[in-house]
Design an enzyme around this catalytic site. Structure first.
Site, PDB file in Angstrom:
ATOM      1  N   SER A   8     -21.601  33.343  28.930  1.00  0.00           N
ATOM      2  CA  SER A   8     -20.716  32.305  28.404  1.00  0.00           C
ATOM      3  C   SER A   8     -21.329  30.926  28.577  1.00  0.00           C
ATOM      4  CB  SER A   8     -19.371  32.347  29.134  1.00  0.00           C
ATOM      5  OG  SER A   8     -18.635  31.177  28.823  1.00  0.00           O
ATOM      6  N   HIS A  32     -21.368  34.116  24.311  1.00  0.00           N
ATOM      7  CA  HIS A  32     -19.914  33.909  24.334  1.00  0.00           C
ATOM      8  C   HIS A  32     -19.613  32.411  24.277  1.00  0.00           C
ATOM      9  CE1 HIS A  32     -15.789  35.200  25.491  1.00  0.00           C
ATOM     10  NE2 HIS A  32     -15.764  34.108  26.243  1.00  0.00           N
ATOM     11  N   ASP A  34     -16.648  29.590  24.263  1.00  0.00           N
ATOM     12  CA  ASP A  34     -15.238  29.356  24.598  1.00  0.00           C
ATOM     13  C   ASP A  34     -14.723  28.114  23.888  1.00  0.00           C
ATOM     14  OD1 ASP A  34     -14.582  31.462  26.536  1.00  0.00           O
ATOM     15  OD2 ASP A  34     -16.197  30.570  27.711  1.00  0.00           O
ATOM     16  N   MET A  36     -11.664  25.716  23.280  1.00  0.00           N
ATOM     17  CA  MET A  36     -10.401  25.332  23.949  1.00  0.00           C
ATOM     18  C   MET A  36      -9.896  24.021  23.355  1.00  0.00           C
ATOM     19  SD  MET A  36     -11.319  26.045  27.925  1.00  0.00           S
ATOM     20  CE  MET A  36     -12.349  27.422  28.455  1.00  0.00           C
ATOM     21  N   HIS A  65     -14.494  32.957  21.411  1.00  0.00           N
ATOM     22  CA  HIS A  65     -13.230  33.236  22.095  1.00  0.00           C
ATOM     23  C   HIS A  65     -12.337  32.013  21.917  1.00  0.00           C
ATOM     24  CE1 HIS A  65     -11.240  33.816  26.355  1.00  0.00           C
ATOM     25  NE2 HIS A  65     -10.378  34.007  25.371  1.00  0.00           N
ATOM     26  N   MET A  67      -9.367  29.938  22.544  1.00  0.00           N
ATOM     27  CA  MET A  67      -8.222  29.659  23.429  1.00  0.00           C
ATOM     28  C   MET A  67      -7.535  28.427  22.870  1.00  0.00           C
ATOM     29  SD  MET A  67     -10.212  30.456  26.951  1.00  0.00           S
ATOM     30  CE  MET A  67     -11.766  30.332  26.069  1.00  0.00           C
ATOM     31  N   MET A 136      -8.398  39.224  29.890  1.00  0.00           N
ATOM     32  CA  MET A 136      -8.771  38.096  30.749  1.00  0.00           C
ATOM     33  C   MET A 136      -8.599  38.504  32.209  1.00  0.00           C
ATOM     34  SD  MET A 136      -9.841  35.659  28.848  1.00  0.00           S
ATOM     35  CE  MET A 136     -10.092  34.527  30.233  1.00  0.00           C
ATOM     36  N   GLY A 141      -9.182  29.029  30.718  1.00  0.00           N
ATOM     37  CA  GLY A 141      -9.264  27.575  30.756  1.00  0.00           C
ATOM     38  C   GLY A 141     -10.485  27.021  31.471  1.00  0.00           C
ATOM     39  N   GLY A 143     -14.267  27.901  33.847  1.00  0.00           N
ATOM     40  CA  GLY A 143     -15.251  28.791  34.439  1.00  0.00           C
ATOM     41  C   GLY A 143     -15.166  28.719  35.954  1.00  0.00           C
ATOM     42  N   ASP A 174     -13.448  39.064  30.953  1.00  0.00           N
ATOM     43  CA  ASP A 174     -13.883  37.665  30.938  1.00  0.00           C
ATOM     44  C   ASP A 174     -13.173  36.919  32.062  1.00  0.00           C
ATOM     45  OD1 ASP A 174     -14.679  35.102  30.302  1.00  0.00           O
ATOM     46  OD2 ASP A 174     -13.566  34.991  28.411  1.00  0.00           O
ATOM     47  N   GLY A 196     -20.113  33.612  32.912  1.00  0.00           N
ATOM     48  CA  GLY A 196     -20.474  32.211  32.756  1.00  0.00           C
ATOM     49  C   GLY A 196     -21.223  31.695  33.952  1.00  0.00           C
TER      50      GLY A 196
HETATM   51  C1  DX5 Z   1     -12.519  31.043  30.848  1.00  0.00           C
HETATM   52  C2  DX5 Z   1     -13.469  31.479  29.775  1.00  0.00           C
HETATM   53  C3  DX5 Z   1     -14.626  32.256  30.265  1.00  0.00           C
HETATM   54  C4  DX5 Z   1     -15.503  31.511  31.262  1.00  0.00           C
HETATM   55  C5  DX5 Z   1     -15.799  32.499  32.322  1.00  0.00           C
HETATM   56  O1  DX5 Z   1     -11.285  30.733  30.306  1.00  0.00           O
HETATM   57  O2  DX5 Z   1     -12.820  32.277  28.800  1.00  0.00           O
HETATM   58  O3  DX5 Z   1     -15.418  32.760  29.201  1.00  0.00           O
HETATM   59  O4  DX5 Z   1     -16.717  31.034  30.745  1.00  0.00           O
HETATM   60  O5  DX5 Z   1     -16.483  31.854  33.332  1.00  0.00           O
HETATM   61  P1  DX5 Z   1     -16.863  32.582  34.692  1.00  0.00           P
HETATM   62  O6  DX5 Z   1     -17.720  33.742  34.315  1.00  0.00           O
HETATM   63  O7  DX5 Z   1     -17.554  31.528  35.458  1.00  0.00           O
HETATM   64  O8  DX5 Z   1     -15.565  33.019  35.325  1.00  0.00           O
HETATM   65 ZN    ZN Z   2     -14.132  33.297  27.304  1.00  0.00          ZN
END
Ligand code: DX5
Ligand code: ZN
Length: 227
Positions: A8, A32, A34, A36, A65, A67, A136, A141, A143, A174, A196
Site C-alpha cells: 500500500s 494498493h 488508498d 480517502m 481501495h 474509502m 478490513m 483511514g 496506516g 488490509d 503498508g
Molecule cells: C487503511 C488502508 C490501508 C493501509 C494499511 O485504511 O486501507 O491500505 O495502507 O496500512 P498498514 O499496512 O500500515 O496497516
Molecule cells: Zn486499503
C-alpha cells in the site's frame, strides 16, 4: 490460487510515488492505492488525477481501495482510467449491484469491502457480482494501526462462504498486516495481502514484500481451508 501481494502506497513517500512503485515492481502483484475523502474516513489522500498519473509510471496493476462517500458516483471513473481492481465499501454503497456491474463493465475487477464491524453474510448473494472481498482488519483511514484479531472469525466464515460458491473470489485483508500477523490471516483464509507500513516502513521494501509472501505461502500451504 496463488497468494497475491499488494503493497500500500499510503505509507510511501507521496512526493516520490513513481519511485516508490518502482521499488516493489519486481516482487509485488498489485499496487494498493488508498483513496480517502475526509467524509467516509477522517483522512484525505489522493484521487483520480494521481491515479491517472501513477498509471503512466508503473506497470504494476493498481488496486484502488475507495474509502469515500458516494462510491456509486465515483467508482467507475477509476475503472475507466485503467485501475485493475476497484474496491468499494458496503457501508457507503447505495446501489451495490449497479455499481459493481459498472466497475466490471468499465474493464476492472470489482471488489467489495467491509469494515471490522460489518458482517459478510448479508453479501453472500452478491458473490457472483464480485471478484474480491476485502475484510478490513483495522478501522479504515490510517496506516500503521494494530491488527484487529476480532476479524479472524469473520475471515474464516468468509472463506467458507467463498468456497461454497466455487472459491474463485479473492479474500483480501488490509490493515496491520505484517510479519507478526500475516500467517494468522493466511491460515484463516485470506489470499490477498495488503501491507503498508510493513513494506514502506522497511529499509528494503522489495525484501519486505518477499519475506511476507514467503510467510503467507507457507501458512497457506498448511491451512485447513486449502485441503
Ligand atoms: C487503511 C488502508 C490501508 C493501509 C494499511 O485504511 O486501507 O491500505 O495502507 O496500512 P498498514 O499496512 O500500515 O496497516
Ligand atoms: Zn486499503
Amino acid at each position: 490460487m496463488a497468494v497475491q501481494m499488494a503493497p500500500s502506497i499510503l505509507s510511501a513517500d507521496f512526493a516520490r510515488l513513481a519511485d516508490e512503485a518502482a521499488a516493489v515492481a519486481a516482487v509485488a502483484d498489485w499496487l494498493h492505492v488508498d483513496v480517502m475523502d475526509y467524509h467516509f474516513v477522517p483522512n484525505l489522500t489522493i484521487g483520480l488525477p494521481v491515479v491517472e498519473a501513477l498509471l503512466k509510471h508503473t506497470a504494476l496493476p493498481l488496486d484502488c481501495h475507495l474509502m469515500i462517500s458516494e462510491p456509486d458516483r465515483w467508482a467507475a471513473g477509476y475503472a475507466e482510467a485503467g485501475a485493475r481492481n476497484v474496491t468499494v465499501h458496503a457501508e457507503a454503497l447505495q446501489s451495490p449491484v449497479r455499481t459493481l456491474r459498472l466497475i466490471r463493465a468499465a474493464g476492472a475487477r470489482a471488489g467489495l469491502a467491509v469494515n471490522p464491524a460489518t458482517a459478510v453474510e448479508p453479501y453472500e448473494d452478491l458473490l457472483p457480482e464480485v471478484d474480491m472481498l476485502l475484510l478490513m482488519t483495522v478501522e479504515p483511514g490510517f496506516g500503521g494501526q494494530s491488527f484487529l484479531d476480532i476479524v479472524l472469525p469473520k475471515l474464516r466464515r468468509a472463506r467458507a462462504m467463498v468456497q461454497r460458491h466455487g472459491g474463485s473470489v479473492w479474500l483480501q485483508v488490509d490493515g496491520g498486516v505484517g510479519d507478526d500477523t500475516i500467517q494468522r490471516c493466511a491460515d484463516a483464509g485470506a489470499d490477498v495481502f495488503v501491507a503498508g507500513s510493513a513494506v514502506y516502513g522497511s529499509d528494503n521494501p522489495a525484501a519486505a514484500v518477499q519475506a511476507l509472501r514467503r510467510q503467507a505461502e507457507q501458512a497457506t500451504g498448511r491451512a485447513a481451508w486449502r485441503h
